[in-house]
Design an enzyme around this catalytic site. Sequence first.
Site, PDB file in Angstrom:
ATOM      1  CD  GLU A  24      -3.048  -1.038   2.189  1.00 51.51           C
ATOM      2  OE1 GLU A  24      -4.109  -1.604   1.926  1.00 51.51           O
ATOM      3  OE2 GLU A  24      -2.879  -0.371   3.223  1.00 51.51           O
ATOM      4  CD  GLU A  28      -3.797  -6.061   2.575  1.00 50.68           C
ATOM      5  OE1 GLU A  28      -4.647  -5.353   3.148  1.00 50.68           O
ATOM      6  OE2 GLU A  28      -2.574  -5.842   2.656  1.00 50.68           O
TER       7      GLU A  28
HETATM    8  P1  P53 Z   1      -7.195  -3.210   9.509  1.00 48.13           P
HETATM    9  C1  P53 Z   1      -6.725   0.969   6.391  1.00 48.13           C
HETATM   10  C2  P53 Z   1      -6.068   1.273   7.567  1.00 48.13           C
HETATM   11  C3  P53 Z   1      -4.864   0.648   7.873  1.00 48.13           C
HETATM   12  C4  P53 Z   1      -4.325  -0.265   6.989  1.00 48.13           C
HETATM   13  O1  P53 Z   1      -6.911  -3.074   7.957  1.00 48.13           O
HETATM   14  C5  P53 Z   1      -4.996  -0.554   5.828  1.00 48.13           C
HETATM   15  C6  P53 Z   1      -6.194   0.029   5.531  1.00 48.13           C
HETATM   16  C7  P53 Z   1      -6.952  -0.413   4.308  1.00 48.13           C
HETATM   17  O2  P53 Z   1      -7.376   0.536   3.475  1.00 48.13           O
HETATM   18  O3  P53 Z   1      -4.446  -1.370   4.936  1.00 48.13           O
HETATM   19  C8  P53 Z   1      -4.444  -2.755   4.886  1.00 48.13           C
HETATM   20  O4  P53 Z   1      -6.192  -4.154  10.035  1.00 48.13           O
HETATM   21  C9  P53 Z   1      -3.089  -3.263   5.283  1.00 48.13           C
HETATM   22  C10 P53 Z   1      -3.127  -4.344   6.297  1.00 48.13           C
HETATM   23  C11 P53 Z   1      -4.328  -4.174   7.207  1.00 48.13           C
HETATM   24  C12 P53 Z   1      -5.580  -4.277   6.370  1.00 48.13           C
HETATM   25  O5  P53 Z   1      -5.591  -3.243   5.422  1.00 48.13           O
HETATM   26  O6  P53 Z   1      -7.069  -1.845  10.046  1.00 48.13           O
HETATM   27  O7  P53 Z   1      -2.284  -3.636   4.193  1.00 48.13           O
HETATM   28  O8  P53 Z   1      -1.906  -4.355   6.978  1.00 48.13           O
HETATM   29  O9  P53 Z   1      -4.345  -5.046   8.279  1.00 48.13           O
HETATM   30  C13 P53 Z   1      -6.871  -4.205   7.152  1.00 48.13           C
HETATM   31  O10 P53 Z   1      -8.582  -3.741   9.637  1.00 48.13           O
END
Ligand code: P53
Length: 477
Positions: A179, A372
């Site tokens: 990301e 993801e």
């Molecule tokens: P969580 C939002 C916020 C933080 C990370 O997120 C994010 C996103 C998504 O838009 O990115 C990804 O754990 C990331 C992962 C993460 C997953 O989203 O906040 O690549 O590391 O765990 C899900 O529910």
Amino acid sequence: MAFRKDFLWGGATAANQCEGGYDKDGRGLANVDVVPIGEDRLPIITGQKKSFDFDDDHFYPAKEAIDMYHRYKEDIALFGEMGFKTYRLSIAWSRIFPKGDETEPNEAGLQFYEDLFKECHKHGIEPLVTITHFDCPMHLVEKYGAWRSRELVGFYENLCHVIFNRYKGLVKYWLTFNEINMILHAPFMGAGLYFEEDDNVEQVKYQSAHHELLASAIATKIAHEVDPENKVGCMLAAGAYYPYTSNPKDVWASRQADRENYFFIDVQSRGEYPQYALKKLERAGIELDIRDGDLELLKENTVDFVSFSYYSSRVATTDPKLLEKTAGNIFESVKNPYLEASEWGWQIDPLGLRITLNDIYDRYQKPLFIVENGLGAVDTPDENGYVQDDYRINYLAEHIKAMKDAVELDGVDLLGYTTWGCIDLVSAGTGEMKKRYGFIYVDRDNEGHGTLKRTKKKSFDWYKKVIATNGEDLSND
Ligand code: P53
């Protein structure tokens, strides 16, 4: 049949959210270790509040996480049982280079991943490796200011030399930065950036982005030199923006919001800074330090495929009254009145995945990989520890259907699909364990209590069937 015969079904994790073992076998401290759970997390991950070490007032969930460092054999065996073709994981930079700027790597760290990759192959699983999933050694943060310094490019290059040579033949799918656009939204968690009061925040973010983009191109170059079989991808936190209304101002706002994110992939996939970005930076008074040879390097080393995460679409508006944010996500968006939301306020939009796949494919015309997707939800195990997660099955089935439409009806070239958090792990956004994504339940709570025991959920057998039928049978019975 919609999906190619060799479609890469699987699941995804990140080192800091599952490994734990933060100080084991010579591992150095990283930015992702020192982000606590609780109300300070957001100001810390956005680089507004300083947290460079542990203190007694906070709980740091990444220290032990779900202890995959010691349990990876059991976990990979479970992935194998589900029939995973691929497992996306990330390397913790500070296991290989504990401080980041050493010339010699830490053998114990290298050996750990070698063993893990061999374990994957034992189960017929092809590893898909994210070189950097948000992590940066703390020594590099403190001594160099992390990615704001051009020296990081060289340290990253060393890391790439070491891992591509050591894992040649064991790994062929690589992602350079998880990301990469997250540097704009969570700069400390995403890139180790902490801001002093007199910093020009936008200048620092975009200069750091230039360094990451260079590092990504260098990684791609080395990967191809070391082994022509290597396939390197970029990785975008995706999710198309919709205009809130047909007011052209809203439409324009949504286009601009999309471009803010596509900017990174435009460079990594097309090899050039897009004009709209150069103009925007110029207007904002941001001058990038771009040196001789940089632009050629970017041009000559574009990625082989484009990967992305998708959880939700987003909505842009110019109406100040509507600027009520959707809860729980660090991406700016107003609420879409047509969509339901998860318990964390993330809006659920399977058709948005088809739209996003098409947008990205139209733009880059390269193979895509969804690395993801998933539903973070509260799971309540019964007395046997079993979770009946029909809500998760429904979410995934709807998204796989949308992905199938994009492939079958729209002709999108899709390499694979890895669900996020295939085993319960620590949430990146909130630090909670309670926000679970897995097919496998892990007995651990937000405060770090629990046996860490692994238990299959209902979705485990469902996903096994989905993979066995190559996505043809999505029924929940
Ligand atoms: P969580 C939002 C916020 C933080 C990370 O997120 C994010 C996103 C998504 O838009 O990115 C990804 O754990 C990331 C992962 C993460 C997953 O989203 O906040 O690549 O590391 O765990 C899900 O529910």
